[in-house]
Design a protein around this motif. Structure first.
Motif, PDB file in Angstrom:
ATOM      1  N   ASP A 236      47.081 -71.639   6.347  1.00  0.00           N
ATOM      2  CA  ASP A 236      46.158 -71.871   7.455  1.00  0.00           C
ATOM      3  C   ASP A 236      44.706 -71.613   7.070  1.00  0.00           C
ATOM      4  O   ASP A 236      43.798 -72.270   7.595  1.00  0.00           O
ATOM      5  CB  ASP A 236      46.538 -70.996   8.648  1.00  0.00           C
ATOM      6  CG  ASP A 236      47.838 -71.444   9.306  1.00  0.00           C
ATOM      7  OD1 ASP A 236      48.256 -72.587   9.054  1.00  0.00           O
ATOM      8  OD2 ASP A 236      48.427 -70.643  10.061  1.00  0.00           O
ATOM      9  N   MET A 253      36.125 -74.655  14.688  1.00  0.00           N
ATOM     10  CA  MET A 253      36.890 -73.552  15.270  1.00  0.00           C
ATOM     11  C   MET A 253      37.540 -73.966  16.594  1.00  0.00           C
ATOM     12  O   MET A 253      38.670 -73.590  16.878  1.00  0.00           O
ATOM     13  CB  MET A 253      35.978 -72.338  15.488  1.00  0.00           C
ATOM     14  CG  MET A 253      35.513 -71.674  14.195  1.00  0.00           C
ATOM     15  SD  MET A 253      36.900 -71.045  13.215  1.00  0.00           S
ATOM     16  CE  MET A 253      37.503 -69.754  14.295  1.00  0.00           C
ATOM     17  N   GLU A 254      36.822 -74.767  17.373  1.00  0.00           N
ATOM     18  CA  GLU A 254      37.386 -75.215  18.648  1.00  0.00           C
ATOM     19  C   GLU A 254      38.591 -76.127  18.412  1.00  0.00           C
ATOM     20  O   GLU A 254      39.611 -76.026  19.112  1.00  0.00           O
ATOM     21  CB  GLU A 254      36.315 -75.926  19.469  1.00  0.00           C
ATOM     22  CG  GLU A 254      36.713 -76.125  20.916  1.00  0.00           C
ATOM     23  CD  GLU A 254      35.549 -76.482  21.819  1.00  0.00           C
ATOM     24  OE1 GLU A 254      35.795 -77.003  22.920  1.00  0.00           O
ATOM     25  OE2 GLU A 254      34.386 -76.229  21.423  1.00  0.00           O
ATOM     26  N   SER A 257      41.599 -73.982  17.168  1.00  0.00           N
ATOM     27  CA  SER A 257      42.181 -73.221  18.269  1.00  0.00           C
ATOM     28  C   SER A 257      43.009 -74.138  19.168  1.00  0.00           C
ATOM     29  O   SER A 257      44.123 -73.784  19.588  1.00  0.00           O
ATOM     30  CB  SER A 257      41.072 -72.535  19.069  1.00  0.00           C
ATOM     31  OG  SER A 257      41.593 -71.861  20.180  1.00  0.00           O
ATOM     32  N   TRP A 258      42.470 -75.332  19.460  1.00  0.00           N
ATOM     33  CA  TRP A 258      43.187 -76.304  20.297  1.00  0.00           C
ATOM     34  C   TRP A 258      44.483 -76.732  19.613  1.00  0.00           C
ATOM     35  O   TRP A 258      45.533 -76.818  20.245  1.00  0.00           O
ATOM     36  CB  TRP A 258      42.276 -77.500  20.530  1.00  0.00           C
ATOM     37  CG  TRP A 258      42.894 -78.624  21.302  1.00  0.00           C
ATOM     38  CD1 TRP A 258      42.978 -78.752  22.669  1.00  0.00           C
ATOM     39  CD2 TRP A 258      43.513 -79.796  20.744  1.00  0.00           C
ATOM     40  NE1 TRP A 258      43.611 -79.929  22.988  1.00  0.00           N
ATOM     41  CE2 TRP A 258      43.953 -80.593  21.834  1.00  0.00           C
ATOM     42  CE3 TRP A 258      43.740 -80.240  19.445  1.00  0.00           C
ATOM     43  CZ2 TRP A 258      44.594 -81.806  21.654  1.00  0.00           C
ATOM     44  CZ3 TRP A 258      44.374 -81.451  19.252  1.00  0.00           C
ATOM     45  CH2 TRP A 258      44.803 -82.224  20.345  1.00  0.00           C
ATOM     46  N   LYS A 260      46.234 -75.047  17.402  1.00  0.00           N
ATOM     47  CA  LYS A 260      47.171 -73.920  17.355  1.00  0.00           C
ATOM     48  C   LYS A 260      47.901 -73.746  18.679  1.00  0.00           C
ATOM     49  O   LYS A 260      49.078 -73.361  18.716  1.00  0.00           O
ATOM     50  CB  LYS A 260      46.417 -72.640  16.989  1.00  0.00           C
ATOM     51  CG  LYS A 260      47.309 -71.421  16.854  1.00  0.00           C
ATOM     52  CD  LYS A 260      46.487 -70.203  16.446  1.00  0.00           C
ATOM     53  CE  LYS A 260      47.373 -68.971  16.322  1.00  0.00           C
ATOM     54  NZ  LYS A 260      46.577 -67.768  15.934  1.00  0.00           N
ATOM     55  N   ASN A 261      47.212 -74.044  19.783  1.00  0.00           N
ATOM     56  CA  ASN A 261      47.776 -73.799  21.108  1.00  0.00           C
ATOM     57  C   ASN A 261      48.428 -75.038  21.725  1.00  0.00           C
ATOM     58  O   ASN A 261      48.778 -75.030  22.903  1.00  0.00           O
ATOM     59  CB  ASN A 261      46.684 -73.296  22.065  1.00  0.00           C
ATOM     60  CG  ASN A 261      46.144 -71.936  21.630  1.00  0.00           C
ATOM     61  OD1 ASN A 261      46.897 -71.099  21.165  1.00  0.00           O
ATOM     62  ND2 ASN A 261      44.851 -71.746  21.774  1.00  0.00           N
TER      63      ASN A 261
END
Length: 270
Positions: A236, A253-254, A257-258, A260-261
């Motif tokens: 990762d 980063m956004e 994060s998106w 990953k979720n």
């Protein structure tokens, strides 16, 4: 070594990459060792001492008209079929030379000579404040690269000084790795559908514009590298650095994060 894996993936994926780092940390030696490990001809070209014609070509009159003749290093790469064009000291190249590099970096065309698809472009640069007569990179040139930063590891350097610096172990992409590109493009497109304001964000300052920032081109590059990293089963941390190296910290980063979720349930439905 993380930076070796990141650089090797960019080279094999055909994505131009720019390695930032202070003078004397071993950028040039590492890039040459990666070329050797991959069996590629490496042609170093110091951008700061070149003229625009060294990349745009010199006009030569022939019977059928005027052609823009490519320099010898470009012809050697074309003859080899596979290789690595190493552009050193890019941050000390004046604006006119940076403009001449635009087509070289993106399309791999030097003068009227189109380099084969097997030729990758990798560049190295010192931060402008540490470079001799340094310049900020122009926004169009910067947006053509995946930007990576050299992280100096003192313990690895000490071990290398005592026992010798080993040949780097580089990840090798499988032949069918490009089959994963449509899936990663769909992933990026889904993200932009929900975050359309992140499709294009041209930085206001020249300093920020000289590094990674989101554009349709850099998002497409990020999707390509994401497919390469997935095929190589990269961890990762490497995936994050490659994505951020294309579209910048905020957008990168956004997106990460998106991504990953994605498998989490919608809180409102819960």
């Amino acid at each position: 070594m993380g930076i070796v894996s990141e650089l090797a993936l960019c080279v094999q994926a055909g994505v131009p990459v720019l390695l930032w780092g202070a003078p004397g940390v071993g950028k040039t030696a590492t890039i040459k060792s990666i070329a050797n490990a991959l069996g590629l001809l490496c042609e170093p070209v110091i951008a700061s001492v070149r003229e625009p014609a060294d990349f745009a070509g010199l006009p030569i009159i022939r019977e059928d008209g005027v052609v823009m003749e490519a320099p010898a290093w470009a012809k050697r790469l074309a003859k080899a079929g596979r290789g690595l064009l190493f552009l050193d000291e890019v941050s000390t190249a004046p604006p006119a030379v940076q403009a001449a590099l635009l087509r070289v970096v993106l399309e791999r065309v030097v003068g009227d000579l189109a380099l084969p698809d097997g030729v990758a472009v990798i560049a190295a640069a010192n931060p402008p404040e540490q470079a001799a007569g340094g310049w900020d990179l122009s926004a169009p040139l910067a947006n053509r690269f995946c930007h990576l930063s050299w992280q100096l590891n003192a313990q690895e350097w000490v071990a290398g000084m005592l026992a010798g610096f080993p040949t780097p172990e580089v990840p090798v992409l499988p032949e069918d790795w490009e089959a994963g590109i449509p899936a990663t493009r769909a992933l990026v497109a889904a993200f932009i559908r929900h975050r359309p304001h992140l499709l294009l964000q041209v930085p206001e300052s020249e300093e920020q514009a000289g590094h990674a920032w989101p554009s349709p081109r850099s998002w497409d590059t990020a999707a390509r590298l994401l497919a390469a990293a997935t095929a190589a089963m990269a961890d990762d941390d490497i995936v994050a650095l490659l994505v951020i190296g294309c579209v910048g910290d905020g957008a990168g980063m956004e997106f990460l994060s998106w991504r990953k979720n994605l498998d989490l349930p919608d809180p409102e439905q819960v």
